[in-house]
Structures are given as structure tokens and as C-alpha cells.
Design an enzyme around this catalytic site. Structure first.
Site, mmCIF file in Angstrom:
data_model
loop_
_atom_site.group_PDB
_atom_site.id
_atom_site.type_symbol
_atom_site.label_atom_id
_atom_site.label_comp_id
_atom_site.label_asym_id
_atom_site.label_seq_id
_atom_site.Cartn_x
_atom_site.Cartn_y
_atom_site.Cartn_z
ATOM 1 N N LYS A 259 -23.381 -86.200 8.841
ATOM 2 C CA LYS A 259 -23.182 -87.442 9.378
ATOM 3 C C LYS A 259 -23.744 -88.236 8.276
ATOM 4 C CE LYS A 259 -24.809 -91.397 12.231
ATOM 5 N NZ LYS A 259 -25.755 -91.961 11.022
ATOM 6 N N GLY B 167 -35.557 -87.668 8.909
ATOM 7 C CA GLY B 167 -35.804 -89.154 9.163
ATOM 8 C C GLY B 167 -36.904 -89.513 9.971
ATOM 9 N N SER B 168 -36.902 -90.707 10.764
ATOM 10 C CA SER B 168 -37.843 -90.975 11.741
ATOM 11 C C SER B 168 -38.300 -90.126 13.001
ATOM 12 C CB SER B 168 -37.476 -92.262 12.183
ATOM 13 O OG SER B 168 -36.511 -92.297 12.963
ATOM 14 N N GLN C 150 -38.564 -91.223 15.927
ATOM 15 C CA GLN C 150 -37.635 -91.621 17.063
ATOM 16 C C GLN C 150 -36.360 -91.010 16.801
ATOM 17 O OE1 GLN C 150 -36.992 -95.843 16.727
ATOM 18 N NE2 GLN C 150 -35.769 -95.733 18.790
ATOM 19 N N GLY C 151 -35.582 -90.923 15.691
ATOM 20 C CA GLY C 151 -34.385 -90.269 15.483
ATOM 21 C C GLY C 151 -34.413 -88.778 15.620
ATOM 22 N N GLY C 152 -35.446 -88.112 15.176
ATOM 23 C CA GLY C 152 -35.384 -86.788 15.244
ATOM 24 C C GLY C 152 -35.691 -86.217 16.707
ATOM 25 N N GLU D 11 -37.364 -82.888 10.651
ATOM 26 C CA GLU D 11 -38.494 -83.213 9.706
ATOM 27 C C GLU D 11 -38.472 -84.545 9.697
ATOM 28 O OE1 GLU D 11 -39.591 -84.637 5.965
ATOM 29 O OE2 GLU D 11 -38.356 -83.198 5.299
ATOM 30 N N CYS E 64 -41.518 -89.465 3.232
ATOM 31 C CA CYS E 64 -42.009 -88.965 4.529
ATOM 32 C C CYS E 64 -43.591 -88.432 3.797
ATOM 33 C CB CYS E 64 -41.377 -87.923 5.001
ATOM 34 S SG CYS E 64 -40.871 -86.690 3.771
ATOM 35 N N GLU F 254 -47.564 -93.764 12.105
ATOM 36 C CA GLU F 254 -46.711 -94.027 10.987
ATOM 37 C C GLU F 254 -46.419 -95.395 10.800
ATOM 38 O OE1 GLU F 254 -43.121 -92.033 10.083
ATOM 39 O OE2 GLU F 254 -43.546 -91.899 7.923
#
Lengths: 499, 499
Positions: free
Chosen positions: B161, B216-217, B219-221, B240, B276, B363
């Protein structure tokens, strides 16, 4: 005080009991294990192997006592149970050797021109592992079974939940283990056990628990997996669960169908069919009259006794479900009716009825199997595409020139964790090359094995050390290779402990 | 047609756009990848390495074009972006070499007295891998980044994506990749890409998708992880994610505090703090006046530009949250106010306020960091016990005789994936010994790394072959070792492709 009671499956009479662990007891055990974790992790491989050998010796020293207890609670018989104790002792020793060989640590060093270690990667034990033994293997997957043995070998303290079905032999095995570990000098808290369903739930919820090993039903495994996923700090659950293991007899493989049929009956009724590796679905060419041969072979089989009342009930319900889903009964060998007896049932179904989502494909734990006759191998290939992931599969082939077999082996390798040729799926050797796992829902993690050398991999996680002075590195990656393990140095694997 | 638009972060003006993929397009791509899976998996290691080298060459050949596109969409500047393209090409070549070395296949054979292979275990590619690149590394963790490179190397087709923030460079990179792979003879369907949030969700839901890589974040993960856990066939998501990476300066390590302070400022403001691995929390002895030194170093730092409007907003919100949670502002270097500019903020907090659950430990992605002054190292040890798992940590020590450092290294190794001494956490080399991962919630699987040789391990699962005739075995475990890879034979690791 709440008690857990076990029963003699042959009669249904009480067999043993133990007090269920309270939450406070679980927390105490987890705290003790947490305190022991650093010492267990720091123990050199030779020392950890000594502990594992002490456990193996202790099992063997108590063979008769343990077999008698287990036989009362499981009805599996002293021959099978004695062999199981011996196998469990062998496994424990094997895991000790895997620790000493050390490649599970994945030690890898990178040096600069002056020979200074700039980056070192090594697996470290995750900490407390909670293990949940299986009903069907009171020893091999019991208190000191594959999960416990591999976790101790990997450097993790373990708390085991004793299985309700054989709680007395479980508790006694735990006592023997405690004594053996103490005598071998293992840290206090390296091994503990809990009793009862609620204690198992608390154990998974405890923040101090870092990973879970489970062998048993899909329902049980997925419950623990969900529980772990709801924690604030999610932990991995390695659940090895039941599935329907397919067998394909090719046209050439049906040359000696009588022998295949006898083998199949042996494999699906052995241990009253209570194996996660039970072949549940046999595809055979219609022309070979496999169904008739299997029926004949089944006439030699004695009545089945199930491990628990619940398993006996599930067998009845499961068999009914298969019938409602379109299977036809070929032969029933009825159970005795006393204790947790069960029927041995042979079913058949048309190949077109093997469709994803059909309840025909639900695992039925116990001595029930479906024979599907086919006219063309292409029908089998289509049907295989409808099956879920499974632990194991077999192909019965007509020798290495059989044109149908190689494509089937390759197809099945994409769906299961182990493919056998002209061999039955039950009976899993605990060795370096073994894999006992498989795609979802056979396991919760398709990369994990519950048996064999790679079983240790579940209980470690890597850490990289960047520019860390040599003296502060863990021994596994220190200069001079003090643990004499397999390591990778500047990208090249160095065996023989010389790196 | 729905479009995804990217923006120039320096001005907020439109920078690029691409049509969002429809569900039908996603299904088609997944189907194509599914058809390609067998051919990608069967390609010999040397051939797969050729594909990866072709991708690396193509990136380098289009360096200027890609850097110009990416600079417009990210504002990261041509120097950094050129270096990133070069690094991405190096990574792809490295993963090719890892394939050829072959130990990621975990090939293991067991033979009987006659030399016949009775059991063979080998990792096989899982099939289609969906990868989700990161906002902050348009190349290293982009379309052809670590997840894509390691998955192709492991023998899996990939659908990526494209990240919304740099969708134009993503789509262009994908075109270049398609062309290079076709010219190198890779199967059609080995690589594809989708655009847009909904397409990403569909991609994870598609039954044909077998594993997910995400950087990524949190929230996304975690959203993708939940999505995958709700599938009928659950698949692994290797996410990650971001965490607060701690740094401890010991009393002896504070001898040259001015240099540590300059390094810290460089590390937490580099790339506008959008790493990160950004060190977000520095513990320093009060006596060293670290706060004053950091403040001084910060005065040299230019204004920050964030990657997206949303990241700029999150930075503002996150900084406010840290202040509400008890942090105090030491210095703010305000952003320009145009485009997605952001403030560079230095905060401080009392060591007692570092408590599990405090929002001080959330974070905050961007150029904000907290300096905590301590009087006694024991206070730091207590505070570290309150932190979540993280990707990386540093200790600044006074040389290898520093009495405080070794215990801190060991403590931090239990909490993070990488520990550095007298080195900063950003900058992760892609090598054999690297580990870029960490305990939950730094990653969704603490055993997984998103970078380095072990990145391939995520995309394979083991299969055991029992009594399978040699000719039907996969090449990796055939007699004669046709792939010339590292293998284990009867328990002994044999290197150099001679087994």
C-alpha cells in the site's frame, strides 16, 4: 476450598483430586517465577541441561507410580503410558542437548577492522512461560511435556496448569519435578504448577506471564489466545489445536488397499482416536473398494473409552453433527456403555460434499473418520482446496514413479505442517528436523512448533547490542565464545563452538 | 474516481495525487499475486537475488527523479533522500545475499542407516505478503523498503500500500519496480501496489493475503493487527510501531555532558524528530547540568517541518498532553507557521513523575523530548521499571569501568530490542546481526525484526516431510544440496553448501 476431581474413564468412579489454586496462590507463584527468571536465564547451557536430565531421571525413577496414577485417570493402559513416560524423559534430555548446541540463541556478531564487536545479536529468554498440558498425553504434553521442557531449556521459568482430567498424576509429577530441580540446584521458582480452570485464566492474565504454550482443543486454545490479546501488554499464545488431517490414497497407492485400510483403522482408533494427528478424512479411489476394506479392518477393533465425560459427550455430538452435515454411517462399533465409553464410527460422504464451511469438516475428537471415494484425482485436488489448515497429512502412493503423488505432496505442503508418504500421521518424533504445527487454525502461529528443536524458538526474543563493551555483553556473544555455541561472525556461520 | 492527494509540507500546496484503488482492483491484484506465488516460491535463490539486484539498480538509475518527487512530498531534503535511496538499494542487494546463503530456510535432514532421508524440515514462503510503508522513510520503509525486500527475498509475492503522504513517489517507484522485475524475468504478479486507506483495509481482509508487514504509528499498527485477528483465517501482522526510547547518562558518562547534549539534540531533532528510534526521554545526573547544556545545544537547531498536516497536529496535541501530564517547558523553537511546520520543544519532568500509565510516557512523534534529572542512579532504575517496551535505548557511560553502566545495559536489554552504549538510537544498519523490533507495544511480535537478515523469517513457515521420496522433496532439502545452502544434517549444522 474448591476441589478438582478426576475420574476413572472405565467406570466413571472418582480417581483423584486436588485443591484448585486460589488467585493469591497464582500471583505468588508468578512472583516467585519472576524472581527466578534472571537466574534461570543466566544459567549456562550445561547447567540447564543438568536440570533437564535430572527431571528425566526423576520421571524414570517414578515410572511405576506415575503410570499407575495415570492409568487410573486416563484408561490409556500401562503399556502406552510406560512408553509415554520414557518418551517424555527422552524429550527432556533432547531439549537439554538443544540448549547446549545453542543455535536457538541466534548469536551473531559484527566486528570492525580492529576486531572490536560493534553489533551483537542474541536471543534472550522471554521470562515466565505458562504452559497448559493436553488431556490426551498426560506425560508427553503434560506437566513436564514439550512446552515445559522446551521453555526451561530456553532459559524461562515455567508455571504449568495441571489438566483436570489427570490432576492427581499432574500434581504428583509436579512434586517429583520440584524435588528433582531443587536437588539439581535450579533456582527456586523455576518451576511451579496451578490447579483449576480459574487459576489458568489468572495465570494468562498476570502481567508477569510473558508467553503461553497450549496443546488441546480449538475452543480452549482460542480462548487463551483471546485472553492474551486483551491484556494491556499482549503476549504470544502458542496454541497447537485440533484439525481434520487428510489422507489421500492415489490410484497406484491403492494396489494393496487392504494394508492401507488396516493402517487407517489403526491410526484413527489408536488411543480411542484422541490424537491431534488422527487422520480424520481418507480419500480413496472408488475402484479400490476402500470402504469395504476399511469396514472389514474395523471389525477387529475393540470398544473405545474416552478420556473424560466431556470428550465422550463431544464425540456423540460431533458424530451426530457429521451425520446432519451429509455423512452416512458405514459401521458403528458401540462402546460398552460404562464409564466414558464411546462408539467407534466409520462414515462416508460424497466427494462433492467436501466444501469449505461444511460441518463435515469439523474436527471430531475420537474414533470417528470419514472415507470419501473418488473417481478422479482431480476431484481430490478440488476437495483439498476446501479444507482448513491442518497439522499433518498423508499420501499413500505407488512408489516414487506414481504420477499423482508428487503434486499431491506439494499441494498438501501448502496446507499442513507435516506431510507423510506411505506413513500415518500419529507418532511424532522429537528431533532436530521435526515440525509439529501448521497453518491457522491448526495452530495460532504457523511458524511455531510444539515439538522438536525449534520448540525453543517460541520462548526467546532477540536483542541487539550496539557498541556495548565486550565485558558487558551476555556470555553467548562475548569474545572467546565462552558457551561454545554455534555463532555467526561477520555474516558467516561458524559451527563447532570455535567462533 | 476517488483520489489521494499529497502535499508539499513546506507550503501546504498540492504535490501529487493518485487514484485510490477500488475493491475490484485489490481483489484482482491479490488474485494475480496468488497465481504468481508458486513460481515466486520455486525460483532458485540465485534467481531471486537477480530480481532484487534489478530492483536496486533501477532505484539507482532513477535516483534524481525519485529524490525530486520525494522531496516535494516530504520536505526531507535531497541530501537525506539521496542517501535513503542508496541505502534502500543496498538493503535490496543484502536481502538477495541472505536468500542465497539460505539459512533462513532452516533446512534440516534426518537420515537412516542407509542414508535415506526419513525426515526433512524446511521453511516455505507463506504466500502473498501485504506491506504498509511508513510516512517517515519514503524509500527505506517505502514501496521497496525492508518489508517488501525481505518478503520477495523469502519467496513471497508482495502487494504494497502506497503511503498517502508520498503517494506520487510511491506510485512512480512501483512503476519502476514493475518494469525492472519484468525485465529480470520475475513472474507477473510478484509485485503490485494499491492506493488509499480503504484499499489497505481490503488488502488485509482478502483471504489470499497471508501475512502483513507494517511500519508506522501504534494506532495504525494495532488497527491492522485487530483486522487480521478478526479474519476467518487469522494471519500474522508484523507491526513495528513507535515508542518512547529511553537514554540514560550515568554519573561517569556525564563527564563530557556538552557533547552528550549536542548528540541528544541532533538525535531527537534529526528528520524533525520523525524516527521510531528517536530518543524521547533522557535521564541525566542533576549535578551535570544536562538541562542547561541541552538547552544551549538546541539554540543551534533550525525550524522543523513535519511530514503531514496530521503529524503536525499530533505534535501540537502530543506536546500539550505532555504538559498536562506534568512536564514543564524548558525551551520552544517555534516553527515557521507555513505548511506543516512544527515547534521544536524541550521539556523536563521530575523523576518521580515517570510512572506506568502516565501520559508523560506517550510517544510524541516529532522534535520533542523530555530531560529528567536524577540525584541517584537508583531513581533511574525505578523509573525504567515504569516504562513500556521500546525499540531501542542508549546508555552514555564513562568507559568500560563505569560501575553503573553494565547493570543498566542488562536492565534495558530486558525492555527493548536494541541497546546502544555511547551511541544514539537513530540509524539502524541492515546487517546480519541487526534487530529492529522490541517487546509489545514497540512491535506486535517481539520475536520479529523489520530489518536485517532475520527480517525474512517473518515470511516463511516450516513444513516437515516424513518418508517423502527424495525426488518429491523441495530443492532446499534434496540430496546433493542443489541450492548449496546451510543445512542441518542429522542434528549437525553444515555450512558452506557442502551438505
Amino acid at each position: 476450598m474448591s476441589m478438582v476431581t478426576s475420574y476413572d474413564p472405565r467406570t466413571g468412579a472418582d480417581a483423584g483430586s486436588a485443591a484448585a489454586s486460589t488467585d493469591a496462590e497464582v500471583y505468588d507463584l508468578v512472583a516467585q517465577a519472576g524472581s527466578a527468571a534472571a537466574a534461570v536465564a543466566a544459567a549456562p547451557p550445561l547447567e540447564r541441561r543438568r536440570w533437564l536430565r535430572a527431571l528425566a531421571d526423576a520421571l524414570e525413577a517414578h515410572l511405576e507410580e506415575l503410570v499407575a496414577l495415570a492409568d487410573l485417570e486416563t484408561g490409556l493402559g500401562p503399556v502406552r503410558l510406560s512408553a509415554e513416560v520414557a518418551r517424555t524423559a527422552d524429550q527432556l534430555r533432547f531439549y537439554g542437548d538443544v540448549t547446549v548446541e545453542g543455535s536457538f540463541l541466534g548469536a551473531s556478531l559484527e566486528t570492525d577492522a580492529s576486531g572490536t564487536i560493534r553489533l551483537a545479536r542474541v536471543n534472550q529468554p522471554v521470562g515466565l512461560v505458562a504452559t497448559f498440558g493436553a488431556s490426551n498425553f498426560p506425560f508427553v504434553f503434560g506437566m513436564l511435556g514439550n512446552d515445559t521442557g522446551s521453555a526451561l531449556a530456553a532459559g524461562c521459568p515455567v508455571v504449568v496448569k495441571a489438566h483436570d482430567a489427570h490432576v492427581a498424576v499432574g500434581v504428583r509429577t509436579a512434586e517429583i519435578a520440584q524435588e528433582a530441580l531443587a536437588a539439581a540446584g535450579a533456582p527456586e521458582g523455576a518451576f511451579g504448577h496451578v490447579v483449576g480452570f480459574d487459576a489458568g485464566v489468572s495465570l494468562v492474565r498476570c502481567p508477569g506471564t510473558r508467553a503461553v504454550g497450549f496443546t488441546g482443543s480449538q475452543q480452549g486454545g482460542l480462548s487463551l489466545w483471546r485472553l492474551a490479546n486483551e491484556r494491556e501488554v499482549v503476549i504470544p499464545v502458542y496454541a497447537e489445536m485440533g484439525t481434520v488431517n487428510p489422507v489421500v490414497v492415489t490410484p497406484a497407492g491403492a494396489a494393496d488397499i487392504a494394508s492401507v485400510a488396516r493402517g487407517f483403522v489403526g491410526a484413527f482408533t489408536q488411543g480411542s482416536g484422541q490424537y491431534c494427528t488422527k487422520p480424520g478424512l481418507l480419500f480413496a479411489p472408488r475402484s479400490a473398494a476402500a470402504l469395504a476394506e476399511v469396514t472389514r479392518a474395523l471389525e477387529q477393533v475393540g470398544p473405545a473409552v474416552m478420556l473424560t465425560r466431556r470428550i465422550a459427550e463431544s464425540l456423540r455430538d460431533g458424530t451426530s453433527r457429521l451425520l446432519s452435515a451429509g455423512a452416512t454411517t458405514v459401521l458403528v462399533r458401540p462402546g460398552s456403555g460404562t464409564g466414558w465409553s464411546g462408539d467407534v464410527t466409520l462414515l462416508t460422504a460424497p466427494v462433492e460434499s467436501i466444501r469449505a464451511g461444511s460441518r463435515l469438516l469439523d474436527e471430531c475428537f475420537g474414533p470417528v473418520a470419514i472415507v470419501v471415494e473418488y473417481d478422479d484425482v482431480a476431484e481430490v485436488v478440488t476437495a483439498l482446496g476446501e479444507l482448513q489448515g491442518a497439522l499433518a497429512a498423508s499420501v499413500f502412493a505407488g512408489g516414487s514413479t506414481d504420477p499423482d503423488a508428487a503434486p499431491l505432496v506439494s499441494r498438501l505442503a501448502g496446507m499442513v505442517g507435516r506431510v507423510c508418504v506411505n506413513a500415518w500421521t500419529p507418532g511424532v518424533a522429537c528431533t532436530w528436523a521435526q515440525h509439529h504445527g501448521g497453518p491457522w487454525p491448526a495452530t495460532s502461529d504457523p511458524r511455531a512448533t510444539s515439538m522438536g528443536a525449534a520448540a525453543l524458538d517460541r520462548w526467546v526474543r532477540p536483542v541487539a547490542y550496539q557498541d556495548v563493551p565486550a565485558a558487558w555483553l551476555p556470555p553467548a556473544v562475548q569474545p572467546g565464545n565462552p558457551w561454545k555455541i554455534v555463532r555467526r561472525v561477520d555474516g558467516v556461520l561458524v559451527t563447532g563452538g570455535t567462533a
